[in-house]
Write a protein that holds these residues in place. Structure first.
Motif, PDB file in Angstrom:
ATOM      1  N   SER A  33      -8.832   8.440 -11.621  1.00 23.11           N
ATOM      2  CA  SER A  33      -8.438   8.027 -10.269  1.00 23.11           C
ATOM      3  C   SER A  33      -9.594   8.115  -9.282  1.00 23.11           C
ATOM      4  O   SER A  33      -9.806   7.206  -8.475  1.00 23.11           O
ATOM      5  N   VAL A  34     -10.330   9.214  -9.335  1.00 19.65           N
ATOM      6  CA  VAL A  34     -11.450   9.396  -8.414  1.00 19.65           C
ATOM      7  C   VAL A  34     -12.534   8.347  -8.676  1.00 19.65           C
ATOM      8  O   VAL A  34     -13.054   7.722  -7.740  1.00 19.65           O
ATOM      9  N   ALA A  35     -12.873   8.144  -9.938  1.00 25.85           N
ATOM     10  CA  ALA A  35     -13.894   7.149 -10.271  1.00 25.85           C
ATOM     11  C   ALA A  35     -13.434   5.749  -9.888  1.00 25.85           C
ATOM     12  O   ALA A  35     -14.243   4.924  -9.445  1.00 25.85           O
ATOM     13  N   GLY A  82      -2.050  14.860 -13.342  1.00 23.91           N
ATOM     14  CA  GLY A  82      -2.848  13.791 -12.757  1.00 23.91           C
ATOM     15  C   GLY A  82      -2.513  13.542 -11.297  1.00 23.91           C
ATOM     16  O   GLY A  82      -3.408  13.398 -10.460  1.00 23.91           O
ATOM     17  N   ALA A  83      -1.225  13.534 -10.974  1.00 23.57           N
ATOM     18  CA  ALA A  83      -0.801  13.256  -9.597  1.00 23.57           C
ATOM     19  C   ALA A  83      -1.187  14.391  -8.653  1.00 23.57           C
ATOM     20  O   ALA A  83      -1.771  14.156  -7.585  1.00 23.57           O
ATOM     21  N   ALA A  84      -0.857  15.620  -9.022  1.00 22.33           N
ATOM     22  CA  ALA A  84      -1.173  16.763  -8.158  1.00 22.33           C
ATOM     23  C   ALA A  84      -2.686  16.938  -8.040  1.00 22.33           C
ATOM     24  O   ALA A  84      -3.208  17.171  -6.943  1.00 22.33           O
ATOM     25  N   GLY A  85      -3.376  16.822  -9.152  1.00 25.77           N
ATOM     26  CA  GLY A  85      -4.838  16.966  -9.126  1.00 25.77           C
ATOM     27  C   GLY A  85      -5.496  15.905  -8.270  1.00 25.77           C
ATOM     28  O   GLY A  85      -6.410  16.194  -7.488  1.00 25.77           O
ATOM     29  N   GLY A  90      -8.123  14.240  -3.324  1.00 24.69           N
ATOM     30  CA  GLY A  90      -8.114  13.382  -2.142  1.00 24.69           C
ATOM     31  C   GLY A  90      -8.252  14.182  -0.859  1.00 24.69           C
ATOM     32  O   GLY A  90      -8.983  13.794   0.058  1.00 24.69           O
ATOM     33  N   ILE A  91      -7.579  15.327  -0.806  1.00 28.17           N
ATOM     34  CA  ILE A  91      -7.655  16.184   0.378  1.00 28.17           C
ATOM     35  C   ILE A  91      -9.059  16.758   0.533  1.00 28.17           C
ATOM     36  O   ILE A  91      -9.645  16.716   1.612  1.00 28.17           O
ATOM     37  N   PHE A  92      -9.602  17.298  -0.555  1.00 26.91           N
ATOM     38  CA  PHE A  92     -10.865  18.014  -0.454  1.00 26.91           C
ATOM     39  C   PHE A  92     -12.107  17.116  -0.504  1.00 26.91           C
ATOM     40  O   PHE A  92     -13.084  17.367   0.188  1.00 26.91           O
ATOM     41  N   ILE A  98      -4.349  16.993   5.558  1.00 25.49           N
ATOM     42  CA  ILE A  98      -3.686  18.173   4.988  1.00 25.49           C
ATOM     43  C   ILE A  98      -2.429  18.398   5.822  1.00 25.49           C
ATOM     44  O   ILE A  98      -2.484  18.961   6.910  1.00 25.49           O
ATOM     45  N   LEU A  99      -1.331  17.908   5.312  1.00 29.52           N
ATOM     46  CA  LEU A  99      -0.057  18.037   6.009  1.00 29.52           C
ATOM     47  C   LEU A  99       0.822  19.024   5.253  1.00 29.52           C
ATOM     48  O   LEU A  99       0.827  19.055   4.021  1.00 29.52           O
ATOM     49  N   PHE A 100       1.576  19.817   6.000  1.00 28.77           N
ATOM     50  CA  PHE A 100       2.428  20.828   5.380  1.00 28.77           C
ATOM     51  C   PHE A 100       3.376  20.194   4.357  1.00 28.77           C
ATOM     52  O   PHE A 100       3.498  20.667   3.231  1.00 28.77           O
TER      53      PHE A 100
END
Length: 122
Positions: A33-35, A82-85, A90-92, A98-100
């Motif tokens: 996903s990142v690539a 994959g989704a959580a990672g 994406g956040i970092f 970064i939403l609660f």
């Protein structure tokens, strides 16, 4: 009862090994996903190639686990990792908000992954 899967390149002889491969395969989904994002719609060669290789390796590795692990659970864990990672990267890395509520949903995915693995005894 342990099942042994033999391949020319990879042999899995325990559920623990299969789960570790599922996790590694899930992390390859994050790389994919990142690539893919970094490839700018596959207009940049190196990140585009890394994306394709990571995706193929992820699916290939996952395929070795499916004779030992239940398909539905293994797939859910793979997709969840994959989704959580990817959401966390994406956040970092990409400074996404970064939403609660977003963090709670990512945590729910992780709790679901752990719960599924506990249900399988693995």
């Amino acid at each position: 009862m342990q099942t042994e899967i033999k391949s020319n390149m990879l042999a899995i002889s325990s559920p623990l090994a299969a789960w570790l491969i599922v996790l590694a395969s899930g992390f390859l989904e994050v790389v994919f996903s990142v690539a893919m994002k970094l490839s700018d719609s596959y207009t940049k060669l190196l990140p585009g190639a890394i994306s394709i290789v990571a995706a193929v390796l992820s699916v290939w590795l996952m395929s070795f686990t499916l004779n030992i692990l239940p398909l539905g659970t293994a797939y859910a864990v793979w997709a969840g990792v994959g989704a959580a990672g990817t959401a966390l990267v994406g956040i970092f890395l990409f400074h996404e908000p970064i939403l609660f509520g977003r963090l709670v949903c990512i945590a729910l995915v992780v709790v679901g992954i752990i719960g599924l693995q506990l249900q399988e005894g693995g």
